[in-house]
Design a protein around this motif. Structure first.
Motif, PDB file in Angstrom:
ATOM      1  N   THR A   1      -2.939  10.045   1.066  1.00 21.80           N
ATOM      2  CA  THR A   1      -2.041   9.159   0.323  1.00 21.80           C
ATOM      3  C   THR A   1      -0.623   9.345   0.840  1.00 21.80           C
ATOM      4  O   THR A   1      -0.259  10.412   1.347  1.00 21.80           O
ATOM      5  CB  THR A   1      -2.068   9.435  -1.194  1.00 21.80           C
ATOM      6  N   PHE A   2       0.165   8.284   0.710  1.00 23.17           N
ATOM      7  CA  PHE A   2       1.582   8.323   1.105  1.00 23.17           C
ATOM      8  C   PHE A   2       2.446   7.984  -0.094  1.00 23.17           C
ATOM      9  O   PHE A   2       2.193   7.004  -0.801  1.00 23.17           O
ATOM     10  CB  PHE A   2       1.863   7.329   2.234  1.00 23.17           C
ATOM     11  N   SER A   3       3.461   8.796  -0.341  1.00 21.67           N
ATOM     12  CA  SER A   3       4.453   8.545  -1.379  1.00 21.67           C
ATOM     13  C   SER A   3       5.830   8.496  -0.738  1.00 21.67           C
ATOM     14  O   SER A   3       6.131   9.316   0.147  1.00 21.67           O
ATOM     15  CB  SER A   3       4.427   9.642  -2.448  1.00 21.67           C
ATOM     16  N   ASP A   4       6.664   7.540  -1.167  1.00 25.00           N
ATOM     17  CA  ASP A   4       8.000   7.468  -0.597  1.00 25.00           C
ATOM     18  C   ASP A   4       8.883   8.581  -1.153  1.00 25.00           C
ATOM     19  O   ASP A   4       8.426   9.428  -1.923  1.00 25.00           O
ATOM     20  CB  ASP A   4       8.615   6.080  -0.815  1.00 25.00           C
ATOM     21  N   GLU A   5      10.154   8.577  -0.769  1.00 31.70           N
ATOM     22  CA  GLU A   5      11.038   9.676  -1.150  1.00 31.70           C
ATOM     23  C   GLU A   5      11.333   9.707  -2.641  1.00 31.70           C
ATOM     24  O   GLU A   5      11.877  10.687  -3.159  1.00 31.70           O
ATOM     25  CB  GLU A   5      12.337   9.589  -0.348  1.00 31.70           C
ATOM     26  N   ASN A   6      10.969   8.640  -3.358  1.00 28.40           N
ATOM     27  CA  ASN A   6      11.113   8.610  -4.812  1.00 28.40           C
ATOM     28  C   ASN A   6       9.812   8.931  -5.530  1.00 28.40           C
ATOM     29  O   ASN A   6       9.732   8.838  -6.756  1.00 28.40           O
ATOM     30  CB  ASN A   6      11.624   7.235  -5.258  1.00 28.40           C
ATOM     31  N   GLY A   7       8.777   9.290  -4.769  1.00 30.59           N
ATOM     32  CA  GLY A   7       7.493   9.629  -5.366  1.00 30.59           C
ATOM     33  C   GLY A   7       6.602   8.444  -5.666  1.00 30.59           C
ATOM     34  O   GLY A   7       5.545   8.597  -6.285  1.00 30.59           O
ATOM     35  N   VAL A   8       6.997   7.250  -5.225  1.00 31.06           N
ATOM     36  CA  VAL A   8       6.218   6.025  -5.469  1.00 31.06           C
ATOM     37  C   VAL A   8       5.227   5.828  -4.325  1.00 31.06           C
ATOM     38  O   VAL A   8       5.557   6.044  -3.156  1.00 31.06           O
ATOM     39  CB  VAL A   8       7.145   4.804  -5.596  1.00 31.06           C
ATOM     40  N   GLN A   9       4.011   5.405  -4.659  1.00 32.39           N
ATOM     41  CA  GLN A   9       2.987   5.140  -3.658  1.00 32.39           C
ATOM     42  C   GLN A   9       2.881   3.630  -3.423  1.00 32.39           C
ATOM     43  O   GLN A   9       2.248   2.916  -4.204  1.00 32.39           O
ATOM     44  CB  GLN A   9       1.633   5.682  -4.099  1.00 32.39           C
ATOM     45  N   PRO A  10       3.513   3.124  -2.353  1.00 29.40           N
ATOM     46  CA  PRO A  10       3.378   1.695  -2.055  1.00 29.40           C
ATOM     47  C   PRO A  10       1.970   1.398  -1.553  1.00 29.40           C
ATOM     48  O   PRO A  10       1.494   2.020  -0.601  1.00 29.40           O
ATOM     49  CB  PRO A  10       4.428   1.466  -0.962  1.00 29.40           C
ATOM     50  N   GLY A  11       1.308   0.457  -2.186  1.00 25.11           N
ATOM     51  CA  GLY A  11      -0.094   0.202  -1.856  1.00 25.11           C
ATOM     52  C   GLY A  11      -0.329  -0.381  -0.480  1.00 25.11           C
ATOM     53  O   GLY A  11      -1.458  -0.370   0.013  1.00 25.11           O
ATOM     54  N   PHE A  12       0.729  -0.874   0.174  1.00 28.64           N
ATOM     55  CA  PHE A  12       0.574  -1.509   1.486  1.00 28.64           C
ATOM     56  C   PHE A  12       0.876  -0.550   2.635  1.00 28.64           C
ATOM     57  O   PHE A  12       0.798  -0.941   3.798  1.00 28.64           O
ATOM     58  CB  PHE A  12       1.474  -2.745   1.590  1.00 28.64           C
TER      59      PHE A  12
ATOM     60  N   GLY B   1      17.886   1.811   4.993  1.00 22.32           N
ATOM     61  CA  GLY B   1      17.007   2.165   3.891  1.00 22.32           C
ATOM     62  C   GLY B   1      16.107   3.336   4.235  1.00 22.32           C
ATOM     63  O   GLY B   1      15.635   3.468   5.369  1.00 22.32           O
ATOM     64  N   HIS B   2      15.841   4.200   3.281  1.00 23.22           N
ATOM     65  CA  HIS B   2      14.999   5.375   3.495  1.00 23.22           C
ATOM     66  C   HIS B   2      13.529   4.972   3.425  1.00 23.22           C
ATOM     67  O   HIS B   2      13.075   4.400   2.423  1.00 23.22           O
ATOM     68  CB  HIS B   2      15.292   6.447   2.444  1.00 23.22           C
ATOM     69  N   ILE B   3      12.790   5.281   4.477  1.00 20.85           N
ATOM     70  CA  ILE B   3      11.370   4.919   4.528  1.00 20.85           C
ATOM     71  C   ILE B   3      10.478   6.140   4.748  1.00 20.85           C
ATOM     72  O   ILE B   3       9.269   5.997   4.938  1.00 20.85           O
ATOM     73  CB  ILE B   3      11.095   3.873   5.622  1.00 20.85           C
ATOM     74  N   GLY B   4      11.060   7.326   4.746  1.00 18.24           N
ATOM     75  CA  GLY B   4      10.259   8.550   4.875  1.00 18.24           C
ATOM     76  C   GLY B   4       9.534   8.845   3.572  1.00 18.24           C
ATOM     77  O   GLY B   4       9.575   8.078   2.605  1.00 18.24           O
ATOM     78  N   GLY B   5       8.844   9.965   3.531  1.00 21.05           N
ATOM     79  CA  GLY B   5       8.110  10.326   2.329  1.00 21.05           C
ATOM     80  C   GLY B   5       7.217  11.523   2.543  1.00 21.05           C
ATOM     81  O   GLY B   5       7.494  12.389   3.383  1.00 21.05           O
ATOM     82  N   THR B   6       6.103  11.546   1.824  1.00 19.24           N
ATOM     83  CA  THR B   6       5.186  12.687   1.852  1.00 19.24           C
ATOM     84  C   THR B   6       3.753  12.192   1.964  1.00 19.24           C
ATOM     85  O   THR B   6       3.352  11.261   1.262  1.00 19.24           O
ATOM     86  CB  THR B   6       5.324  13.537   0.579  1.00 19.24           C
ATOM     87  N   ILE B   7       2.995  12.824   2.857  1.00 15.96           N
ATOM     88  CA  ILE B   7       1.566  12.551   2.996  1.00 15.96           C
ATOM     89  C   ILE B   7       0.798  13.714   2.376  1.00 15.96           C
ATOM     90  O   ILE B   7       1.037  14.878   2.716  1.00 15.96           O
ATOM     91  CB  ILE B   7       1.159  12.375   4.467  1.00 15.96           C
ATOM     92  N   THR B   8      -0.096  13.409   1.461  1.00 11.35           N
ATOM     93  CA  THR B   8      -0.940  14.439   0.854  1.00 11.35           C
ATOM     94  C   THR B   8      -2.317  14.401   1.493  1.00 11.35           C
ATOM     95  O   THR B   8      -2.818  13.336   1.872  1.00 11.35           O
ATOM     96  CB  THR B   8      -1.072  14.229  -0.667  1.00 11.35           C
ATOM     97  N   LEU B   9      -2.927  15.576   1.616  1.00 11.94           N
ATOM     98  CA  LEU B   9      -4.219  15.709   2.274  1.00 11.94           C
ATOM     99  C   LEU B   9      -5.226  16.337   1.319  1.00 11.94           C
ATOM    100  O   LEU B   9      -4.969  17.408   0.770  1.00 11.94           O
ATOM    101  CB  LEU B   9      -4.110  16.594   3.527  1.00 11.94           C
TER     102      LEU B   9
END
Length: 217
Positions: free
Chosen positions: A96-107, A136-144
């Motif tokens: 899963t990918f979450s942006d820097e605000n913790g939101v997971q954009p479905g696309f 705009g910030h487009i980084g984030g976090t990938i969970t495994l």
């Protein structure tokens, strides 16, 4: 200890408890030292033979650096990031990918390569990048998470922006007319969706000549 007339020395029975005591102390320290030595080795071996983790990533296109030293992608098309996964047991991952605000954009969905499970790819659609352009910030976090057992591995966070380079002027030339020098050039096409809402400024010899959006200019 007993000393004989001929100079020989022999150990008496009373000396054995003392010797045994020191020998016991020696073995206690020896075994404790070995145990402390093996603990980091075991942890290291387990980490590199069982633990999965993303170690790095790269972009298939051009990466720019803005004035703050941040990595930036441009918005001229879809952009794919390739992440390198240390995966010693060839785990199949739920990602899963979450942006820097913790939101997971479905696309924006990270996908593990089905043929090489040490590769994970994440694609930003062009439409999203255009909406995030100008820093705009487009980084984030990938969970495994391992698919079969739901075992969770350490997440991977990265910082990234979207900021396209300004369009380049073409055909620059200097001409004379009526005793004056005239600077001529072709303005780039600013009518597209990428640049229409951006503020553009024209400087000549360090002086601001014109500034505004495409519609204002």
């Amino acid at each position: 200890m007993e000393r004989h007339v001929d100079g020989r020395e022999t150990q008496t029975r009373n000396d054995f408890p003392l010797s045994l005591f020191f020998l016991s102390i020696f073995f206690i320290f020896l075994f404790n030292s070995c145990d402390n030595y093996n603990k980091p080795v075991k942890a290291w071996f387990k980490y590199y033979t069982e633990e999965a983790a993303i170690t790095d990533y790269e972009n298939t296109g051009r990466v720019l650096m803005d004035s703050t030293g941040s990595k930036c992608l441009e918005s001229d098309g879809d952009k794919t990031l390739t992440f390198y996964l240390r995966n010693p047991q060839n785990y199949t991952m739920d990602l899963t990918f979450s942006d820097e605000n913790g939101v997971q954009p479905g696309f924006i969905i990270p996908v593990q390569d089905p043929y090489d499970k040490s590769i994970v790819r994440l694609t930003y659609p062009e439409s999203f990048l255009i909406s995030m352009d100008c820093g705009g910030h487009i980084g984030g976090t990938i969970t495994l998470k391992e698919h079969d057992t739901n075992r969770v591995f350490p997440p991977y966070s990265f910082s990234l922006k979207c900021n396209s380079a300004p369009p380049i002027l073409k055909g620059q030339t200097v001409q004379t007319a009526g005793g004056k020098y005239v600077i001529c050039f072709y303005l780039p096409d600013l009518s597209g969706e990428r640049f229409r809402n951006e503020t553009h400024s024209l400087y000549i010899n360090g002086s601001l000549i014109k500034s505004g959006t495409y519609d204002e200019i």
